[in-house]
Motif scaffolding. Sequence first.
Motif, PDB file in Angstrom:
ATOM      1  N   PHE A   1       1.049  -1.203  -0.398  1.00  0.00           N
ATOM      2  CA  PHE A   1       0.301  -0.190   0.125  1.00  0.00           C
ATOM      3  C   PHE A   1       0.909   1.131   0.118  1.00  0.00           C
ATOM      4  CE2 PHE A   1      -3.172  -2.795   3.291  1.00  0.00           C
ATOM      5  CZ  PHE A   1      -3.254  -3.293   1.529  1.00  0.00           C
ATOM      6  N   LEU A   2       2.146   1.283   0.918  1.00  0.00           N
ATOM      7  CA  LEU A   2       2.934   1.711   0.674  1.00  0.00           C
ATOM      8  C   LEU A   2       3.471   2.872  -0.288  1.00  0.00           C
ATOM      9  CD1 LEU A   2       4.025   4.619   2.807  1.00  0.00           C
ATOM     10  CD2 LEU A   2       5.754   3.081   3.575  1.00  0.00           C
ATOM     11  N   ARG A   3       4.023   1.571  -0.791  1.00  0.00           N
ATOM     12  CA  ARG A   3       4.827   1.872  -2.500  1.00  0.00           C
ATOM     13  C   ARG A   3       3.707   2.500  -3.231  1.00  0.00           C
ATOM     14  NH1 ARG A   3       4.092  -2.061  -6.022  1.00  0.00           N
ATOM     15  NH2 ARG A   3       3.258  -3.580  -4.253  1.00  0.00           N
ATOM     16  N   GLU A   4       2.267   1.656  -3.191  1.00  0.00           N
ATOM     17  CA  GLU A   4       1.219   2.068  -4.045  1.00  0.00           C
ATOM     18  C   GLU A   4       1.841   3.728  -4.453  1.00  0.00           C
ATOM     19  OE1 GLU A   4      -1.129  -2.151  -4.691  1.00  0.00           O
ATOM     20  OE2 GLU A   4      -1.691  -0.425  -3.503  1.00  0.00           O
TER      21      GLU A   4
ATOM     22  N   VAL B   1       0.354  -8.296  -7.853  1.00  0.00           N
ATOM     23  CA  VAL B   1      -0.257  -9.126  -8.606  1.00  0.00           C
ATOM     24  C   VAL B   1      -1.682  -8.854  -7.765  1.00  0.00           C
ATOM     25  CG1 VAL B   1      -0.724 -11.942  -8.328  1.00  0.00           C
ATOM     26  CG2 VAL B   1       2.018  -9.732  -9.313  1.00  0.00           C
ATOM     27  N   ILE B   2      -2.183  -8.366  -6.823  1.00  0.00           N
ATOM     28  CA  ILE B   2      -2.808  -8.365  -5.935  1.00  0.00           C
ATOM     29  C   ILE B   2      -2.972  -6.686  -5.381  1.00  0.00           C
ATOM     30  CG2 ILE B   2      -4.420  -8.359  -3.497  1.00  0.00           C
ATOM     31  CD1 ILE B   2      -2.077 -11.408  -2.436  1.00  0.00           C
ATOM     32  N   PRO B   3      -4.127  -6.569  -6.737  1.00  0.00           N
ATOM     33  CA  PRO B   3      -4.149  -5.642  -6.430  1.00  0.00           C
ATOM     34  C   PRO B   3      -4.979  -4.481  -5.352  1.00  0.00           C
ATOM     35  CG  PRO B   3      -5.578  -5.577  -8.033  1.00  0.00           C
ATOM     36  CD  PRO B   3      -4.526  -7.167  -7.684  1.00  0.00           C
ATOM     37  N   SER B   4      -4.840  -3.085  -4.999  1.00  0.00           N
ATOM     38  CA  SER B   4      -5.250  -2.561  -4.005  1.00  0.00           C
ATOM     39  C   SER B   4      -6.333  -1.493  -4.052  1.00  0.00           C
ATOM     40  CB  SER B   4      -5.235  -2.607  -2.825  1.00  0.00           C
ATOM     41  OG  SER B   4      -4.014  -1.212  -3.089  1.00  0.00           O
TER      42      SER B   4
ATOM     43  N   GLN C   1     -13.286   8.756 -14.353  1.00  0.00           N
ATOM     44  CA  GLN C   1     -11.576   7.422 -14.194  1.00  0.00           C
ATOM     45  C   GLN C   1     -11.037   7.102 -13.090  1.00  0.00           C
ATOM     46  OE1 GLN C   1      -7.521   7.213 -14.136  1.00  0.00           O
ATOM     47  NE2 GLN C   1      -9.027   9.221 -14.265  1.00  0.00           N
ATOM     48  N   ILE C   2     -11.186   8.075 -12.930  1.00  0.00           N
ATOM     49  CA  ILE C   2     -10.317   7.621 -11.103  1.00  0.00           C
ATOM     50  C   ILE C   2     -11.483   6.431 -10.266  1.00  0.00           C
ATOM     51  CG2 ILE C   2     -11.039   9.706  -9.953  1.00  0.00           C
ATOM     52  CD1 ILE C   2      -8.006   7.444  -9.470  1.00  0.00           C
ATOM     53  N   VAL C   3     -12.810   6.904 -10.734  1.00  0.00           N
ATOM     54  CA  VAL C   3     -13.828   5.631  -9.592  1.00  0.00           C
ATOM     55  C   VAL C   3     -13.302   4.405 -10.275  1.00  0.00           C
ATOM     56  CG1 VAL C   3     -15.897   5.559  -9.160  1.00  0.00           C
ATOM     57  CG2 VAL C   3     -14.996   7.935  -8.617  1.00  0.00           C
ATOM     58  N   ARG C   4     -13.916   4.297 -11.991  1.00  0.00           N
ATOM     59  CA  ARG C   4     -13.560   4.138 -12.222  1.00  0.00           C
ATOM     60  C   ARG C   4     -12.557   2.850 -11.776  1.00  0.00           C
ATOM     61  NH1 ARG C   4     -14.307  -0.815 -11.506  1.00  0.00           N
ATOM     62  NH2 ARG C   4     -14.588  -2.048 -13.796  1.00  0.00           N
ATOM     63  N   ASN C   5     -11.116   3.549 -12.029  1.00  0.00           N
ATOM     64  CA  ASN C   5      -9.808   2.738 -11.541  1.00  0.00           C
ATOM     65  C   ASN C   5      -9.638   1.817 -10.393  1.00  0.00           C
ATOM     66  OD1 ASN C   5      -6.983   2.090 -12.404  1.00  0.00           O
ATOM     67  ND2 ASN C   5      -6.887   4.530 -12.341  1.00  0.00           N
ATOM     68  N   VAL C   6     -10.133   2.900  -9.454  1.00  0.00           N
ATOM     69  CA  VAL C   6      -9.798   2.034  -8.440  1.00  0.00           C
ATOM     70  C   VAL C   6     -10.879   1.689  -7.412  1.00  0.00           C
ATOM     71  CG1 VAL C   6     -11.044   2.933  -5.983  1.00  0.00           C
ATOM     72  CG2 VAL C   6      -9.802   4.412  -6.638  1.00  0.00           C
ATOM     73  N   LEU C   7     -12.319   0.699  -7.898  1.00  0.00           N
ATOM     74  CA  LEU C   7     -12.615   0.635  -7.663  1.00  0.00           C
ATOM     75  C   LEU C   7     -12.374  -1.223  -8.813  1.00  0.00           C
ATOM     76  CD1 LEU C   7     -16.617   0.932  -8.548  1.00  0.00           C
ATOM     77  CD2 LEU C   7     -15.818   0.862  -6.218  1.00  0.00           C
ATOM     78  N   GLY C   8     -11.530  -1.037  -9.996  1.00  0.00           N
ATOM     79  CA  GLY C   8     -10.955  -2.457 -10.629  1.00  0.00           C
ATOM     80  C   GLY C   8      -9.554  -2.947 -10.036  1.00  0.00           C
ATOM     81  N   HIS C   9      -9.149  -2.285  -8.859  1.00  0.00           N
ATOM     82  CA  HIS C   9      -8.328  -2.566  -8.417  1.00  0.00           C
ATOM     83  C   HIS C   9      -8.560  -2.773  -7.050  1.00  0.00           C
ATOM     84  CE1 HIS C   9      -6.019  -0.179 -11.727  1.00  0.00           C
ATOM     85  NE2 HIS C   9      -5.382  -1.162 -11.610  1.00  0.00           N
ATOM     86  N   SER C  10      -9.589  -3.090  -7.023  1.00  0.00           N
ATOM     87  CA  SER C  10     -10.319  -2.932  -5.364  1.00  0.00           C
ATOM     88  C   SER C  10     -10.348  -4.271  -5.228  1.00  0.00           C
ATOM     89  CB  SER C  10     -12.105  -2.214  -5.437  1.00  0.00           C
ATOM     90  OG  SER C  10     -12.401  -3.465  -5.695  1.00  0.00           O
ATOM     91  N   GLY C  11     -10.192  -5.308  -5.826  1.00  0.00           N
ATOM     92  CA  GLY C  11      -9.795  -6.664  -5.367  1.00  0.00           C
ATOM     93  C   GLY C  11     -11.394  -7.446  -4.492  1.00  0.00           C
ATOM     94  N   TYR C  12     -12.240  -6.274  -4.868  1.00  0.00           N
ATOM     95  CA  TYR C  12     -13.715  -7.180  -4.554  1.00  0.00           C
ATOM     96  C   TYR C  12     -14.415  -7.301  -6.056  1.00  0.00           C
ATOM     97  CZ  TYR C  12     -12.763  -7.538   0.015  1.00  0.00           C
ATOM     98  OH  TYR C  12     -12.018  -7.694   1.384  1.00  0.00           O
TER      99      TYR C  12
END
Length: 274
Positions: free
Chosen positions: A62-65, A145-148, A188-199
Amino acid sequence: MNQYSRWIENLLELIPHTPAIFMIDFLRYFVFAGLAFLILYVWKHPFQNRKIQNKKAQPSQFLREFLYSVSSVSVYTLVTLTVLFFRKLGYFKFYEDVREYGWGYLFLSVFLILAVQDFYFYWTHRLMHTKPFFRLLHKVHHESVIPSPWTAYSFSPGEALLHALILPIVVSLFPVHNLALLISMTFQIVRNVLGHSGYEIFPGRFLSNGILKHINTNTNHDMHHQFFRYNFGLYTTIWDGLFGTIHPEYEKTFRKITEEKEKRLSDQIENDTN
């Protein structure tokens, strides 16, 4: 006033706006990624049974990202300043008065921006997965590999620049109002965040609809982070479908995550109440 003096004057006018431009994009990322993280990773939520991967990302990731995302926002700021600089010189197709084209065109232009970005992203994304460019541009993003939610802007500076070029592209193609840019970039940012949310948040019957099935799901993009060679789309699966890059197990995986997990949860609740 000669041309160079005009350039310097325009540049000096823009420089004081740099912190504001940076903060607008940073806060857009931080607020939406932070909210998604709180809801999905800290609080109890109705999607707990919809985790796409069984593994969990670590705090160090999370910190690296987050740090890479700050770097990406810096790149976006530089590109925005460059576009504004050339706008002052009369380049690009911006307009300020909504009445000039009407509200109908403004909302149509939002759709056009997203459509162009979807096409642009698919091909630049595939390009970054070729050997000459993966290590140079895209490797940083795939370290997750496990996006957040924090993965949304976790790019190398080169990849961030490639994504940011969508701005000068769209304002070169058709007239764009600032409000249309604000709406499309927020989407774009909402969809991007959700696409990487892991759920997965989309309903289990989503893929059964002839139109909705072409919309990119969180499972689709999560599988890209797992398998690399498939699912290159951003907002839709249209280009993946046309060019045969959808993961062959995508629909099966989506249904397993949504329908089967929901059924198991329902059965568990029923057993607990008996």
